[in-house]
Design a protein around this motif. Structure first.
Motif, short mmCIF file in Angstrom:
data_model
loop_
_atom_site.label_atom_id
_atom_site.label_comp_id
_atom_site.label_asym_id
_atom_site.label_seq_id
_atom_site.Cartn_x
_atom_site.Cartn_y
_atom_site.Cartn_z
N ALA A 239 0.84 -1.20 0.00
CA ALA A 239 0.00 0.00 0.00
C ALA A 239 0.88 1.25 0.00
CB ALA A 239 -0.92 0.01 1.21
N SER A 240 0.41 2.28 -0.69
CA SER A 240 1.19 3.51 -0.80
C SER A 240 0.35 4.72 -0.40
CB SER A 240 1.68 3.68 -2.25
OG SER A 240 2.46 4.85 -2.37
N TRP A 241 0.97 5.62 0.32
CA TRP A 241 0.32 6.86 0.75
C TRP A 241 1.14 8.05 0.28
CZ3 TRP A 241 -4.03 7.64 4.06
CH2 TRP A 241 -4.63 6.45 4.51
N ILE A 242 0.47 9.14 -0.03
CA ILE A 242 1.12 10.42 -0.32
C ILE A 242 0.60 11.44 0.68
CG2 ILE A 242 1.47 12.29 -1.97
CD1 ILE A 242 2.85 9.79 -2.84
N ILE A 243 1.53 12.02 1.43
CA ILE A 243 1.14 13.00 2.45
C ILE A 243 1.68 14.37 2.07
CG2 ILE A 243 1.33 13.64 4.88
CD1 ILE A 243 1.72 10.69 5.53
N ASP A 244 0.78 15.32 1.95
CA ASP A 244 1.13 16.71 1.70
C ASP A 244 0.90 17.47 3.00
OD1 ASP A 244 1.23 19.43 1.00
OD2 ASP A 244 0.47 19.05 -1.02
N GLN A 245 1.98 17.72 3.73
CA GLN A 245 1.86 18.33 5.05
C GLN A 245 1.45 19.79 4.96
OE1 GLN A 245 5.29 16.46 7.63
NE2 GLN A 245 5.86 16.42 5.47
N THR A 246 1.79 20.45 3.87
CA THR A 246 1.40 21.85 3.70
C THR A 246 -0.10 21.97 3.46
OG1 THR A 246 3.57 22.32 2.74
CG2 THR A 246 1.83 23.96 2.41
N ALA A 247 -0.63 21.10 2.60
CA ALA A 247 -2.07 21.12 2.29
C ALA A 247 -2.90 20.41 3.35
CB ALA A 247 -2.31 20.50 0.92
N GLY A 248 -2.25 19.56 4.16
CA GLY A 248 -2.99 18.82 5.17
C GLY A 248 -3.78 17.66 4.61
N THR A 249 -3.22 16.99 3.58
CA THR A 249 -3.91 15.87 2.97
C THR A 249 -3.04 14.62 2.98
OG1 THR A 249 -3.10 16.44 0.74
CG2 THR A 249 -5.23 17.37 1.42
N ALA A 250 -3.66 13.48 3.22
CA ALA A 250 -3.00 12.18 3.13
C ALA A 250 -3.88 11.29 2.28
CB ALA A 250 -2.79 11.58 4.51
N ILE A 251 -3.37 10.85 1.13
CA ILE A 251 -4.13 10.05 0.17
C ILE A 251 -3.63 8.62 0.22
CG2 ILE A 251 -4.95 9.84 -2.18
CD1 ILE A 251 -5.69 12.48 -0.83
N GLY A 252 -4.53 7.68 0.51
CA GLY A 252 -4.18 6.28 0.63
C GLY A 252 -4.29 5.51 -0.66
#
Length: 319
Positions: A239-252
């Motif tokens: 499984a892969s996640w992308i976390i954008d800490q500036t935007a406050g989003t984590a996409i699984g």
């Protein structure tokens, strides 16, 4: 009876600590040590911006550590890393401190970690402020990753302060996985160090690789060219996640989202102080936990600094 707080350093970060202290419910007696009159003025203005003058807390300012202060409930060390071991040792000899909160980077010399540990040994507890552990968003993400270790993590970005900020992510992965830091590679760091925004302190670009006891790996990349400040996580299940800490989003992996936000120090301070005063503990790593990671990081960076900058240097000038 008012609980006593000693804060050393009222710069950018110290001012945010003080803003947070203004919202603590328990009545406090706060002593701030800051030699810069200009920094005092800025921090006092920020204290008043959040209603500190009406908080009911006592606030005293000094240029140096006051002689009359013999004991405090909590000491917050919000100075730069240079000579922090000496500073904490001096405070511990003069003031009986119940609990310590130390800023990162802890020290510049690996040997000074032992000085710190000895200096706080008579206290009831000491914690290091790598605060993602306190943030609800990262706590929710931890639940996603801790059962699917080992994980591989890439943190990429443009000039985000690799040397001084890497400990935040090194600690984050250790906490998420429950693994301990085992080794750091510096071979992919660029050879040239450059002066940071703070005079007398240095930064570097390239890639730092951290290996953990359970097989997890962290790749920290800082570039001069444009690069989004994002984190990519691959778990043992694929499984892969992308976390954008500036935007406050984590996409699984299935498109699910875990939205959240980075909290400010002014927002985290009151719950942190309240927890220490009420329970004698908090969610931050202990000095012992953090010193183990700091030791490996500092040794690796110092070896690199000696190789490319100054072979006789015994400290790495980061903060």
């Amino acid at each position: 009876m008012k609980r006593t707080i000693l804060m050393i350093g009222a710069g950018q970060l110290g001012s945010r600590y003080l803003q947070g202290l203004a919202t603590v419910v328990n009545p406090l007696s706060i002593t701030v040590v800051e030699p810069s009159v200009n920094a005092q003025a800025i921090t006092l203005a920020r204290w008043e911006d959040v209603g500190g003058a009406k908080s009911g807390h006592e606030l005293a300012w000094t240029l140096t550590l006051p002689n009359h202060l013999d004991s405090v409930d909590i000491a917050i060390i919000a100075t730069a890393a240079r000579d922090r071991g000496v500073l904490v040792k001096k405070i511990s000899r003069q003031v009986k401190v119940r609990y310590w909160l130390l800023e990162k980077v802890l020290v510049q010399k690996p040997n000074d970690l032992e000085v710190l540990s000895h200096a706080v040994s008579a206290s009831s507890g000491c914690w290091v402020n790598t605060p993602r552990r306190l943030m609800p968003w990262y706590q929710r993400l931890k639940a996603e990753f801790e059962k699917h270790t080992p994980i591989s993590v890439i943190q990429d970005g443009e000039l985000w302060g690799l040397a001084c900020n890497s400990i935040h992510f090194i600690d984050l992965i250790a906490w998420w996985t429950g693994e301990s830091l085992a080794k750091i590679e510096t071979e992919r760091l660029d050879p040239t160090w450059f002066e940071s925004k703070r005079p007398g302190y240095y930064e570097i670009t390239g890639e730092l690789i951290a290996h953990y006891s359970g097989g997890s790996t962290l790749y920290l990349r800082s570039r001069r060219e444009q690069a989004d400040f994002k984190m990519q996580i691959s778990s043992s299940t694929g499984a892969s996640w992308i976390i954008d800490q500036t935007a406050g989003t984590a996409i699984g992996p299935s498109g699910q989202r875990l939205d959240g936000q980075m909290l400010l120090q002014s927002e985290m301070t009151a719950p942190l102080i309240t927890s220490l005063l009420a329970h004698g503990t908090c969610g931050l790593p202990t000095l012992q936990e953090s010193a183990q990671m700091h030791g490996i990081l500092l040794e690796a960076l110092l070896t690199h600094w000696q190789r490319y900058q100054n072979p006789n240097e015994q400290l790495v000038p980061i903060t």
